[in-house]
Design a protein around this motif. Structure first.
Motif, PDB file in Angstrom:
ATOM      1  N   GLN A 223      -3.615 -20.709   5.529  1.00  0.00           N
ATOM      2  CA  GLN A 223      -3.466 -19.181   5.377  1.00  0.00           C
ATOM      3  C   GLN A 223      -4.378 -18.586   4.103  1.00  0.00           C
ATOM      4  OE1 GLN A 223      -1.627 -16.755   7.439  1.00  0.00           O
ATOM      5  NE2 GLN A 223      -2.248 -18.043   9.073  1.00  0.00           N
ATOM      6  N   SER A 224      -3.908 -19.364   3.064  1.00  0.00           N
ATOM      7  CA  SER A 224      -4.175 -18.927   1.658  1.00  0.00           C
ATOM      8  C   SER A 224      -5.759 -18.958   1.663  1.00  0.00           C
ATOM      9  CB  SER A 224      -3.897 -19.906   0.438  1.00  0.00           C
ATOM     10  OG  SER A 224      -4.318 -19.628  -0.753  1.00  0.00           O
TER      11      SER A 224
ATOM     12  N   ILE B 188     -10.929 -15.465   1.888  1.00  0.00           N
ATOM     13  CA  ILE B 188     -12.521 -15.090   2.584  1.00  0.00           C
ATOM     14  C   ILE B 188     -12.272 -14.023   3.595  1.00  0.00           C
ATOM     15  CG2 ILE B 188     -13.120 -17.572   2.307  1.00  0.00           C
ATOM     16  CD1 ILE B 188     -13.135 -17.807   5.163  1.00  0.00           C
ATOM     17  N   GLY B 189     -11.017 -13.203   3.589  1.00  0.00           N
ATOM     18  CA  GLY B 189     -10.944 -12.099   4.666  1.00  0.00           C
ATOM     19  C   GLY B 189     -10.979 -12.430   5.914  1.00  0.00           C
ATOM     20  N   ASP B 190     -10.801 -13.786   6.156  1.00  0.00           N
ATOM     21  CA  ASP B 190     -10.566 -14.404   7.480  1.00  0.00           C
ATOM     22  C   ASP B 190     -11.993 -13.932   8.246  1.00  0.00           C
ATOM     23  OD1 ASP B 190      -9.575 -15.916   9.850  1.00  0.00           O
ATOM     24  OD2 ASP B 190      -8.795 -13.826  10.690  1.00  0.00           O
ATOM     25  N   ASP B 191     -13.162 -14.099   7.438  1.00  0.00           N
ATOM     26  CA  ASP B 191     -14.606 -13.585   8.145  1.00  0.00           C
ATOM     27  C   ASP B 191     -15.076 -14.707   8.684  1.00  0.00           C
ATOM     28  OD1 ASP B 191     -17.193 -13.155   8.263  1.00  0.00           O
ATOM     29  OD2 ASP B 191     -17.107 -12.146   6.218  1.00  0.00           O
TER      30      ASP B 191
ATOM     31  N   LEU C 281     -16.979 -18.538   7.671  1.00  0.00           N
ATOM     32  CA  LEU C 281     -16.458 -19.725   8.286  1.00  0.00           C
ATOM     33  C   LEU C 281     -17.559 -20.554   8.992  1.00  0.00           C
ATOM     34  CD1 LEU C 281     -12.952 -18.649   9.801  1.00  0.00           C
ATOM     35  CD2 LEU C 281     -13.493 -20.602   8.000  1.00  0.00           C
ATOM     36  N   LYS C 282     -18.659 -20.012   9.463  1.00  0.00           N
ATOM     37  CA  LYS C 282     -19.544 -20.539   9.940  1.00  0.00           C
ATOM     38  C   LYS C 282     -20.544 -21.071   8.945  1.00  0.00           C
ATOM     39  CE  LYS C 282     -19.692 -17.952  14.209  1.00  0.00           C
ATOM     40  NZ  LYS C 282     -20.560 -17.255  15.211  1.00  0.00           N
ATOM     41  N   GLN C 283     -20.728 -20.308   7.817  1.00  0.00           N
ATOM     42  CA  GLN C 283     -21.491 -20.812   6.615  1.00  0.00           C
ATOM     43  C   GLN C 283     -20.757 -21.981   6.103  1.00  0.00           C
ATOM     44  OE1 GLN C 283     -21.538 -17.467   4.004  1.00  0.00           O
ATOM     45  NE2 GLN C 283     -22.370 -16.201   5.625  1.00  0.00           N
TER      46      GLN C 283
ATOM     47  N   GLN D 249     -18.317 -22.653  -2.827  1.00  0.00           N
ATOM     48  CA  GLN D 249     -19.075 -21.589  -1.987  1.00  0.00           C
ATOM     49  C   GLN D 249     -18.290 -20.138  -2.346  1.00  0.00           C
ATOM     50  OE1 GLN D 249     -19.754 -22.861   1.934  1.00  0.00           O
ATOM     51  NE2 GLN D 249     -20.659 -21.180   2.736  1.00  0.00           N
ATOM     52  N   PHE D 250     -16.948 -20.364  -2.243  1.00  0.00           N
ATOM     53  CA  PHE D 250     -16.157 -19.094  -2.272  1.00  0.00           C
ATOM     54  C   PHE D 250     -15.372 -18.564  -3.523  1.00  0.00           C
ATOM     55  CE2 PHE D 250     -16.436 -20.435   2.401  1.00  0.00           C
ATOM     56  CZ  PHE D 250     -17.312 -19.492   2.548  1.00  0.00           C
TER      57      PHE D 250
END
Length: 339
Positions: free
Chosen positions: A80-81, A86-89, A93-95, A256-257
């Motif tokens: 969840q954290s 990543i804003g549940d983007d 997630l694909k990246q 990455q993030f």
């Protein structure tokens, strides 16, 4: 980050073809228009149809016997954290999945370098997760669930004329037990199969055992250990380094993030807890005050009962340590905490 690698099941569930597994991954698309469906993707393409996934995985099985897995599945389940960060983007997630598969390829030991270009895989984003028997809420509701089931059996027996009794009183008892259950969601008792609230995005990856040329095996293997064999008179490492993959996958997300990972979220912490609990708790004690407090909050949110993190090693009595270890272990199994 919870990552699990599973080989194709070869008994009654998933036989020779990848069709059953791919169809299972299509469950969230049921009843949706084509434009609303989540399609598969790979390293270079998006919007890949399920039929193509099945065809390419099934065709890439040269020289594999009936008893050999034809593919492996990788489940990538951010905490969840991490999802909040990543804003549940879905695009992020694909990246990340594409970066993850680079680390997967690099974790193989062969006589020549393996890159993601050698790996045949397809991935799919899912937005929902459901409660399982491993979740704390389900486990702590179980006593009520058992009593409710017994009462429902009695009700059925009365309706069918096999027993006599007051159906109204039984229904009142069932309603009371439902109200008393310790864990609810939107007013309903949490049970296995119930969709979880909040951000629940995760990725399923189906990866062929054979490389893209259909000539070399790229199997993570059952023991996930490297070994040395002789090739043309020279020692060559063979195998898949599971630890390397998990550590690199974690680092890839953080880099990455820009994610700042707490100690209890790390793969290193999970290893310590499994293999040397005393060192795990000693490391926990050694954290700066702010990180220790953050660790406690993460454990609490994961459903782990943390009466207090000891302030010194003398307080780390064995019984308390084992009790906390058991709670953390169950949270890991259910994917509630990102280790």
């Amino acid at each position: 980050m919870y990552i699990a690698i599973t080989r194709q099941q070869l008994e009654n569930t998933y036989k020779g073809s990848a069709r059953d597994f791919v169809n299972y991954l299509e469950k969230e698309n049921e009843g949706k228009s084509l434009e609303d469906q989540e399609l598969f993707f790979n390293q270079t393409e998006n919007n890949i149809a399920a039929d193509r996934v099945i065809a390419e995985i099934d065709a890439n099985t040269a020289k594999l016997s009936k008893k050999d897995p034809k593919f492996y599945s990788i489940m990538v389940s951010p905490s969840q954290s991490e999802l909040r960060h990543i804003g549940d983007d879905p695009e992020k997630l694909k990246q990340y999945t594409r970066e993850l598969m680079k680390t997967y390829a690099a974790s193989f030991y062969r006589d020549k370098e393996i890159t993601v270009k050698n790996v045949l895989y397809f991935a799919k984003l899912e937005r929902e997760r459901t409660y399982s028997e491993k979740d704390k809420a389900v486990r702590e509701n179980q006593a009520h669930a058992t009593k409710i089931l017994e009462l429902q059996h009695q009700l059925r027996a009365i309706r069918e004329g096999r027993e006599q009794g007051d159906m109204g009183k039984l229904q009142d008892k069932i309603q009371a037990l439902e109200a008393e259950a310790p864990h609810k969601q939107n007013g309903k008792r949490i049970v296995p199969g119930m969709p979880k609230e909040g951000n629940q995005s995760h990725i399923h990856i189906i990866v062929s055992r054979k490389d893209v040329t259909n000539s070399h095996s790229l199997s993570p293997g059952s023991k996930f250990r490297t070994s040395e064999t002789m090739l043309n008179g020279e020692k060559v490492k063979q195998g898949f380094d599971r630890d390397k993959f998990y550590r690199a996958a974690e680092k890839a997300f953080d880099k990455q993030f820009g994610y700042r990972r707490n100690f209890v979220e790390t793969y290193h912490a999970r290893n310590l807890l499994d293999k040397d609990p005393k060192r795990f708790f000693a490391a926990l004690l050694g954290l700066p005050a702010n990180e220790k407090q953050a660790a406690k909050q993460l454990l609490f949110k994961a459903g782990v009962k943390v009466p207090s993190i000891p302030t010194n090693k003398a307080q780390l009595v064995y019984k308390a340590m084992m009790k906390l270890k058991k709670g953390i272990g169950k949270a890991m199994e259910s994917g509630s905490i990102g280790i």
